[in-house]
Design a protein around this motif. Structure first.
Motif, PDB file in Angstrom:
ATOM      1  N   THR A   3     -86.400  -6.216  -1.130  1.00 38.48           N
ATOM      2  CA  THR A   3     -85.004  -6.349  -1.545  1.00 38.48           C
ATOM      3  C   THR A   3     -84.087  -6.252  -0.326  1.00 38.48           C
ATOM      4  OG1 THR A   3     -84.671  -3.974  -1.835  1.00 38.48           O
ATOM      5  CG2 THR A   3     -85.497  -5.210  -3.764  1.00 38.48           C
ATOM      6  N   ALA A   4     -82.836  -6.665  -0.532  1.00 39.57           N
ATOM      7  CA  ALA A   4     -81.840  -6.540   0.537  1.00 39.57           C
ATOM      8  C   ALA A   4     -81.628  -5.072   0.901  1.00 39.57           C
ATOM      9  CB  ALA A   4     -80.528  -7.193   0.104  1.00 39.57           C
ATOM     10  N   GLU A   5     -81.604  -4.192  -0.102  1.00 38.68           N
ATOM     11  CA  GLU A   5     -81.415  -2.764   0.186  1.00 38.68           C
ATOM     12  C   GLU A   5     -82.584  -2.211   0.995  1.00 38.68           C
ATOM     13  OE1 GLU A   5     -80.900   1.629  -1.861  1.00 38.68           O
ATOM     14  OE2 GLU A   5     -80.698  -0.129  -3.139  1.00 38.68           O
ATOM     15  N   ALA A   6     -83.798  -2.596   0.653  1.00 37.04           N
ATOM     16  CA  ALA A   6     -84.965  -2.121   1.413  1.00 37.04           C
ATOM     17  C   ALA A   6     -84.885  -2.606   2.863  1.00 37.04           C
ATOM     18  CB  ALA A   6     -86.254  -2.592   0.761  1.00 37.04           C
ATOM     19  N   LEU A   7     -84.421  -3.846   3.064  1.00 39.59           N
ATOM     20  CA  LEU A   7     -84.261  -4.333   4.436  1.00 39.59           C
ATOM     21  C   LEU A   7     -83.179  -3.543   5.154  1.00 39.59           C
ATOM     22  CD1 LEU A   7     -85.030  -6.251   6.696  1.00 39.59           C
ATOM     23  CD2 LEU A   7     -83.273  -7.808   5.835  1.00 39.59           C
ATOM     24  N   MET A   8     -82.066  -3.253   4.479  1.00 39.96           N
ATOM     25  CA  MET A   8     -80.992  -2.468   5.101  1.00 39.96           C
ATOM     26  C   MET A   8     -81.510  -1.104   5.518  1.00 39.96           C
ATOM     27  SD  MET A   8     -77.894  -1.202   5.852  1.00 39.96           S
ATOM     28  CE  MET A   8     -78.590   0.189   6.424  1.00 39.96           C
ATOM     29  N   ARG A   9     -82.250  -0.452   4.642  1.00 44.45           N
ATOM     30  CA  ARG A   9     -82.807   0.867   4.961  1.00 44.45           C
ATOM     31  C   ARG A   9     -83.773   0.783   6.144  1.00 44.45           C
ATOM     32  NH1 ARG A   9     -82.083   5.015   1.588  1.00 44.45           N
ATOM     33  NH2 ARG A   9     -81.002   4.655  -0.371  1.00 44.45           N
ATOM     34  N   SER A  10     -84.587  -0.266   6.169  1.00 50.46           N
ATOM     35  CA  SER A  10     -85.543  -0.399   7.275  1.00 50.46           C
ATOM     36  C   SER A  10     -84.834  -0.686   8.589  1.00 50.46           C
ATOM     37  CB  SER A  10     -86.586  -1.479   6.971  1.00 50.46           C
ATOM     38  OG  SER A  10     -86.017  -2.776   6.966  1.00 50.46           O
ATOM     39  N   ARG A  11     -83.714  -1.387   8.547  1.00 51.67           N
ATOM     40  CA  ARG A  11     -82.943  -1.639   9.767  1.00 51.67           C
ATOM     41  C   ARG A  11     -82.302  -0.354  10.275  1.00 51.67           C
ATOM     42  NH1 ARG A  11     -81.644  -6.454  11.716  1.00 51.67           N
ATOM     43  NH2 ARG A  11     -79.478  -5.859  12.089  1.00 51.67           N
ATOM     44  N   PHE A  12     -81.811   0.490   9.359  1.00 50.92           N
ATOM     45  CA  PHE A  12     -81.302   1.804   9.777  1.00 50.92           C
ATOM     46  C   PHE A  12     -82.416   2.591  10.463  1.00 50.92           C
ATOM     47  CE2 PHE A  12     -80.869   6.344   9.132  1.00 50.92           C
ATOM     48  CZ  PHE A  12     -79.596   6.589   9.648  1.00 50.92           C
ATOM     49  N   THR A  13     -83.586   2.569   9.853  1.00 47.21           N
ATOM     50  CA  THR A  13     -84.737   3.272  10.434  1.00 47.21           C
ATOM     51  C   THR A  13     -85.078   2.716  11.808  1.00 47.21           C
ATOM     52  OG1 THR A  13     -85.591   3.871   8.269  1.00 47.21           O
ATOM     53  CG2 THR A  13     -87.182   3.844  10.085  1.00 47.21           C
ATOM     54  N   ALA A  14     -85.006   1.400  11.967  1.00 46.09           N
ATOM     55  CA  ALA A  14     -85.274   0.775  13.269  1.00 46.09           C
ATOM     56  C   ALA A  14     -84.274   1.264  14.312  1.00 46.09           C
ATOM     57  CB  ALA A  14     -85.238  -0.744  13.148  1.00 46.09           C
ATOM     58  N   PHE A  15     -83.008   1.382  13.933  1.00 43.78           N
ATOM     59  CA  PHE A  15     -82.022   1.949  14.866  1.00 43.78           C
ATOM     60  C   PHE A  15     -82.387   3.390  15.194  1.00 43.78           C
ATOM     61  CE2 PHE A  15     -79.065  -1.518  13.712  1.00 43.78           C
ATOM     62  CZ  PHE A  15     -78.573  -1.823  14.972  1.00 43.78           C
ATOM     63  N   ALA A  16     -82.783   4.159  14.171  1.00 44.60           N
ATOM     64  CA  ALA A  16     -83.096   5.578  14.372  1.00 44.60           C
ATOM     65  C   ALA A  16     -84.290   5.793  15.298  1.00 44.60           C
ATOM     66  CB  ALA A  16     -83.351   6.253  13.023  1.00 44.60           C
ATOM     67  N   VAL A  17     -85.266   4.893  15.244  1.00 44.92           N
ATOM     68  CA  VAL A  17     -86.471   5.067  16.081  1.00 44.92           C
ATOM     69  C   VAL A  17     -86.458   4.168  17.318  1.00 44.92           C
ATOM     70  CG1 VAL A  17     -87.860   5.840  14.113  1.00 44.92           C
ATOM     71  CG2 VAL A  17     -87.917   3.409  14.800  1.00 44.92           C
ATOM     72  N   GLY A  18     -85.398   3.358  17.483  1.00 45.99           N
ATOM     73  CA  GLY A  18     -85.265   2.533  18.678  1.00 45.99           C
ATOM     74  C   GLY A  18     -86.126   1.285  18.701  1.00 45.99           C
ATOM     75  N   ASP A  19     -86.314   0.646  17.547  1.00 49.78           N
ATOM     76  CA  ASP A  19     -87.178  -0.531  17.445  1.00 49.78           C
ATOM     77  C   ASP A  19     -86.351  -1.820  17.500  1.00 49.78           C
ATOM     78  OD1 ASP A  19     -89.016  -2.520  16.780  1.00 49.78           O
ATOM     79  OD2 ASP A  19     -90.021  -1.282  15.277  1.00 49.78           O
ATOM     80  N   GLU A  20     -85.981  -2.241  18.711  1.00 49.52           N
ATOM     81  CA  GLU A  20     -85.177  -3.448  18.896  1.00 49.52           C
ATOM     82  C   GLU A  20     -85.896  -4.692  18.393  1.00 49.52           C
ATOM     83  OE1 GLU A  20     -82.852  -6.112  22.278  1.00 49.52           O
ATOM     84  OE2 GLU A  20     -84.076  -4.435  22.939  1.00 49.52           O
ATOM     85  N   ALA A  21     -87.198  -4.763  18.585  1.00 52.67           N
ATOM     86  CA  ALA A  21     -87.962  -5.940  18.146  1.00 52.67           C
ATOM     87  C   ALA A  21     -87.822  -6.152  16.639  1.00 52.67           C
ATOM     88  CB  ALA A  21     -89.429  -5.802  18.535  1.00 52.67           C
ATOM     89  N   TYR A  22     -87.888  -5.082  15.866  1.00 53.86           N
ATOM     90  CA  TYR A  22     -87.733  -5.207  14.417  1.00 53.86           C
ATOM     91  C   TYR A  22     -86.317  -5.640  14.056  1.00 53.86           C
ATOM     92  CZ  TYR A  22     -87.804  -4.336   9.433  1.00 53.86           C
ATOM     93  OH  TYR A  22     -87.721  -4.495   8.067  1.00 53.86           O
ATOM     94  N   LEU A  23     -85.329  -5.068  14.723  1.00 55.66           N
ATOM     95  CA  LEU A  23     -83.949  -5.441  14.443  1.00 55.66           C
ATOM     96  C   LEU A  23     -83.738  -6.938  14.657  1.00 55.66           C
ATOM     97  CD1 LEU A  23     -82.188  -2.384  16.063  1.00 55.66           C
ATOM     98  CD2 LEU A  23     -82.281  -2.940  13.616  1.00 55.66           C
ATOM     99  N   LEU A  24     -84.270  -7.464  15.739  1.00 54.37           N
ATOM    100  CA  LEU A  24     -84.130  -8.891  16.021  1.00 54.37           C
ATOM    101  C   LEU A  24     -84.925  -9.744  15.029  1.00 54.37           C
ATOM    102  CD1 LEU A  24     -84.195  -8.812  19.905  1.00 54.37           C
ATOM    103  CD2 LEU A  24     -82.231  -9.358  18.440  1.00 54.37           C
ATOM    104  N   ALA A  25     -86.136  -9.323  14.707  1.00 55.73           N
ATOM    105  CA  ALA A  25     -86.985 -10.092  13.785  1.00 55.73           C
ATOM    106  C   ALA A  25     -86.407 -10.127  12.370  1.00 55.73           C
ATOM    107  CB  ALA A  25     -88.394  -9.516  13.757  1.00 55.73           C
ATOM    108  N   SER A  26     -85.648  -9.102  11.996  1.00 54.87           N
ATOM    109  CA  SER A  26     -85.088  -9.034  10.642  1.00 54.87           C
ATOM    110  C   SER A  26     -83.670  -9.600  10.576  1.00 54.87           C
ATOM    111  CB  SER A  26     -85.112  -7.587  10.134  1.00 54.87           C
ATOM    112  OG  SER A  26     -84.317  -6.749  10.950  1.00 54.87           O
ATOM    113  N   TRP A  27     -83.206 -10.174  11.670  1.00 59.03           N
ATOM    114  CA  TRP A  27     -81.872 -10.776  11.748  1.00 59.03           C
ATOM    115  C   TRP A  27     -82.002 -12.273  11.511  1.00 59.03           C
ATOM    116  CZ3 TRP A  27     -78.310  -7.723  15.291  1.00 59.03           C
ATOM    117  CH2 TRP A  27     -76.978  -8.113  15.149  1.00 59.03           C
ATOM    118  N   GLN A  28     -81.194 -12.850  10.655  1.00 63.32           N
ATOM    119  CA  GLN A  28     -81.251 -14.278  10.353  1.00 63.32           C
ATOM    120  C   GLN A  28     -81.084 -15.072  11.655  1.00 63.32           C
ATOM    121  OE1 GLN A  28     -79.479 -17.189  10.206  1.00 63.32           O
ATOM    122  NE2 GLN A  28     -80.262 -18.181   8.380  1.00 63.32           N
TER     123      GLN A  28
END
Length: 127
Positions: free
Chosen positions: A30-55
């Protein structure tokens, strides 16, 4: 297996929650699950995930995570659509952080798009 609590605030362990998305084991349903995972990526410093999950049409060339910012808490304010059966969704949230200037909040209304069964962050408006 990671038994720490997930930074997104779900109450689940990292492994049972956003960790599986960041690891690429599965995609957020879901969109909410993606939003939560992006917050988590910021919290753990996962730039690769942030970019991969960006349109791809709106994705920047990089998304450096500030190592001096500590993401503390996430509150979901509103969710509009964004189910596994829809192609768009909106998630409004407040993310609390601490940096060199002290405690702060990021209040955003984010737009998500589902393409070929995968959710992507499209854009956001700060509140």
């Amino acid at each position: 297996m990671d038994q720490r609590r997930c930074p997104c605030g779900s109450g689940e362990t990292m492994a049972a929650c956003c960790g599986r998305y960041l690891a690429g084991a599965t995609k957020p349903p879901t969109a909410e699950a993606l939003m939560r995972s992006r917050f988590t990526a910021f919290a753990v410093g996962d730039e690769a995930y942030l970019l991969a999950s960006w349109q791809p049409d709106t994705r920047p060339p990089s998304c450096p995570v500030d190592p001096h910012t500590r993401w503390l808490h996430l509150t979901i304010v509103d969710v509009v659509d964004g189910s596994p059966f829809q192609v768009s969704g909106i998630v409004e949230f407040i993310a609390v952080y601490r940096d060199a200037d002290g405690r702060g909040e990021l209040h955003e209304r984010s737009v998500f798009e589902r393409v070929d069964g995968h959710w992507y962050y499209l854009s956001g408006t700060y509140r």
